[in-house]
Scaffold this active site. Structure first.
Site, PDB file in Angstrom:
ATOM      1  N   LEU A  91       0.873  -1.183   0.000  1.00 47.42           N
ATOM      2  CA  LEU A  91       0.000   0.000   0.000  1.00 47.42           C
ATOM      3  C   LEU A  91       0.904   1.225   0.000  1.00 47.42           C
ATOM      4  O   LEU A  91       1.493   1.554   1.027  1.00 47.42           O
ATOM      5  CB  LEU A  91      -0.894   0.015   1.246  1.00 47.42           C
ATOM      6  N   GLY A  92       1.027   1.858  -1.165  1.00 48.60           N
ATOM      7  CA  GLY A  92       1.894   3.031  -1.249  1.00 48.60           C
ATOM      8  C   GLY A  92       3.195   2.708  -1.963  1.00 48.60           C
ATOM      9  O   GLY A  92       3.719   1.605  -1.823  1.00 48.60           O
ATOM     10  N   LYS A 147       6.718   8.151  18.682  1.00 51.43           N
ATOM     11  CA  LYS A 147       7.675   7.050  18.797  1.00 51.43           C
ATOM     12  C   LYS A 147       7.867   6.655  20.262  1.00 51.43           C
ATOM     13  O   LYS A 147       7.990   5.470  20.580  1.00 51.43           O
ATOM     14  CB  LYS A 147       9.003   7.454  18.161  1.00 51.43           C
ATOM     15  N   GLU A 162      10.493  18.792   6.612  1.00 49.93           N
ATOM     16  CA  GLU A 162       9.371  19.039   5.699  1.00 49.93           C
ATOM     17  C   GLU A 162       9.180  20.548   5.512  1.00 49.93           C
ATOM     18  O   GLU A 162       9.653  21.349   6.318  1.00 49.93           O
ATOM     19  CB  GLU A 162       8.071  18.484   6.311  1.00 49.93           C
ATOM     20  N   VAL A 177      14.474 -17.845   4.222  1.00 52.96           N
ATOM     21  CA  VAL A 177      13.101 -18.220   4.588  1.00 52.96           C
ATOM     22  C   VAL A 177      12.632 -19.482   3.880  1.00 52.96           C
ATOM     23  O   VAL A 177      11.576 -20.016   4.199  1.00 52.96           O
ATOM     24  CB  VAL A 177      12.096 -17.068   4.322  1.00 52.96           C
ATOM     25  N   LYS A 222       4.272   5.281  12.085  1.00 54.19           N
ATOM     26  CA  LYS A 222       4.305   5.547  13.535  1.00 54.19           C
ATOM     27  C   LYS A 222       3.060   6.264  14.017  1.00 54.19           C
ATOM     28  O   LYS A 222       2.577   6.018  15.123  1.00 54.19           O
ATOM     29  CB  LYS A 222       5.540   6.348  13.907  1.00 54.19           C
TER      30      LYS A 222
END
Lengths: 433, 433
Positions: free
Chosen positions: B10-11, B206, B191, B34, B106
């Site tokens: 997603l994204g 966090k 930002e 794995v 987060k």
């Protein structure tokens, strides 16, 4: 499925007592985590007369290894007795009896790790040794789990607390090597015979273990080059300080194109490097991964309870694997056969301290030689020497190959103006480089 | 058992592209680890026209969430779209479709962690979020696995790279807050709207996640007290430096006798503290455990590939759990209901800077007041002020309760000789304390 897990301890020294304490103090949380109870069933000791600072039912103690290793009620052996030959023998017996093994024994794993892992794997048993490197720091699991989708190029470690304590005293208080060692012995950070620590052997064992895991290769202890700190002088440390460096005993493990270089050596670290701030008896392991970049794990490298927490994290992993029925599957065959990096492929900066005749043209002659060998300098420091007619010159080179640098050293010794090469050390520059 | 595992993303921003790169570059090692292949099956994007810097079969892209969330071929959803409400909605849908979820979000986990863990647990699905705190540092697994037989009393974190970069510039180069912020924006560390970072909200999220894991308690985001760095002045940083401190934005999580205190605040750290050496955009989390003592995890807090390594470590854990058939079992119900530590139980040192009238008896009056309140000083620094008839006095107290300190501040404001309280900050002293 049994609803409790029984542990047999080999040894009841500092770490063994810590394990017993942690189990007693955290029984509730342990049961909550693993879903069953955990008990100490038998403890192998050497001297039944010795007075021990640990609360334990005395009837659990035994001097007979078979009562532990062949005890059908015991599921997990925790080896904290130390030494290599007898420990190896006991652990191989434990695997034959299908018992999982946890050890804190770096000497053993450095020497016999691959053999023991084979034996564990054949018997579908777990073998974990988180406590063998950097005590309380979960670095082995960090390397094998956390960074698994990455490619690790470099591990640099301060993995010996004794030498880091000594160097901190020398760096920060100007204490001589001898006095710092004495102080470390008084505080219990150094053994009466400090050879294994100060000559770098202890660090070399840990670096062998770290490099096997980090690069998934088959490096042997004898592949690790080792230099200790017993010849370091305060004057070198102080010159380094003037130039912006801190002296540390660094374990290097570098891997490029399946060429592996593992060494332990006194190193001038740039003060900007995260390892430069690691002081006293603390340990830290710096890991440089292709994707993750720089990470560092810091913590106590030794001590009863810190080391015991690492043992307990292994115990919990073994029990989880038992409950899932997946023991003995963590072993990864080495991805490649390691080739030791040749000297022409080993790049670093170097600190070089020369005694030169204090005469016109000395610096020029030396510079000319370096220039011809295509070695350039980041820093130069000239100081009048206490000996008449001599001067000291300190060079910090830019990154160059070890081969070139050694050739230059050889040529330097033949120059008339050079009285002697006083010392030379590896330099690790700013982390950006 | 299927012999490959399919992932729905997603994204496809910075972290999503990193995940795709890591899977491509490490396919061989992944399969080795794995025991099965790993493939990206579908990628939900918003804007199909956007040009993306990632090698990917374009037919995998979709703007229809159902093609990912309800795709029966997909086993694991990796949510890297950001935002909270829509992400929460998608993830709840994914659990209903019995898909495991990994998120780097987060904000989402800080707000809705407990609700999402409930949903995961009910559906026997995994929910992992290693990447949500401190990017490339495997701190969540370190807390929940490595230190499991320990009792953690304190977590202190530099968990926001933007503010740490700004503070490093201010500390080391004397850059003003405004210029340092601008530089951080130019470098992409901040930002355009830096509020969430500089006001401490990002760090608070966090710390909420870290404290839940460290103490196994039910702390909510709204329980975290938050102070940012936007009001810091260079002069305070410089006075702190003179006194041997480095200003950092520290997230504190302390737990004593089930009293929990979680806060984010500008703090003067003793230069001896391991966190004081953490510079630029780097993150570090310092953990103090009863048995292990002090440990610290250091690394990049953000960035495409570092964060993607954390996502991939979760992917590997989910796949291992799938192969073992033990998904959805990692959730630990909070051990206790947290009680927020009252101010009379919060102890620390404090830095206090006062503008006082430069007259005889000023220091005496202030000292008298502190003495009456039973607060003593470790350091005092008096400087003539640029304003006439005023002086600045800086006090660093010994450890005292927040309640006492706040009472003292209240009384100080009523003293005639005190012109104004210029600033006050928490001080964390030497690590021995």
């Amino acid at each position: 499925m049994k609803n409790d897990v029984s542990i047999g301890l080999l040894g009841l020294g500092v770490v063994g007592s810590g394990v017993i304490k942690l189990i007693e103090n955290h029984r509730k949380e342990l049961v909550h985590q693993v879903g069953c109870d955990v008990n100490i069933k038998r403890v192998l000791i050497r001297d039944p007369e010795k007075i021990r600072n640990v609360q334990l039912d005395q009837t659990l103690l035994t001097t007979d290894p078979d009562e532990v290793l062949k005890n059908p009620e015991i599921d997990v052996i925790v080896e904290v007795m130390g030494g290599t030959e007898q420990a190896r023998h006991y652990i191989l017996e434990a695997f034959q009896a299908k018992k999982h093994v946890i050890t804190a024994n770096k000497d053993l794993i450095a020497l016999y790790g691959p053999e023991l892992e084979d034996a564990a794997s054949r018997n579908q048993c777990d073998l974990f040794y988180e406590a063998s490197v950097a005590g309380g720091i979960p670095i082995l699991r960090g390397l094998s789990d956390g960074l698994v989708s990455d490619r690790i190029h470099q591990v640099m470690g301060i993995v010996n607390g004794t030498t880091n304590y000594i160097l901190t005293k020398m760096n920060e208080e100007g204490t001589t090597y001898e006095d710092a060692l004495k102080k470390a012995q008084e505080l219990g950070f150094a053994e009466a015979d400090p050879t294994a620590d100060v000559e770098g052997l202890d660090a070399a064992r840990k670096m062998a273990i770290l490099s096997r895991l980090a690069f998934s290769t088959d490096i042997e202890l004898e592949d690790v080059e080792v230099n200790g700190i017993s010849n370091l002088t305060l004057s070198d440390l102080q010159y380094g300080k003037q130039l912006g460096y801190t002296m540390k005993l660094i374990g290097f493990a570098n891997c490029h194109n399946q060429n592996v270089e593992v060494s332990v050596q006194p190193t001038f670290l740039s003060n900007e490097h995260p390892l430069a701030a690691v002081k006293n008896e603390y340990n830290a392991v710096y890991v440089n991964g292709e994707a993750v970049g720089e990470t560092m794990f810091y913590g106590p490298g030794a001590g009863s309870l810190p080391t015991a927490t690492a043992v307990m994290s292994d115990v919990i992993n073994v029990i989880k694997n038992m409950r899932l029925g997946v023991n003995g599957r963590q072993f990864i065959k080495p991805r490649f056969k390691s080739v030791i990096t040749p000297p022409d492929q080993r790049f670093s900066q170097h600190y070089l301290r020369l005694d030169v005749r204090d005469e016109a043209g000395a610096l020029s002659a030396i510079s000319h030689l370096f220039n011809e060998m295509d070695i350039s300098f980041e820093r130069v420091l000239q100081i009048p020497s206490s000996k008449s007619n001599l001067a000291e010159i300190i060079f910090v080179t830019h990154r160059t190959s070890l081969e070139k640098f050694e050739k230059a050293m050889f040529e330097l010794e033949r120059l008339n103006v050079v009285e002697s090469i006083h010392s030379s050390y590896r330099v690790e520059g700013d982390v950006e480089e």
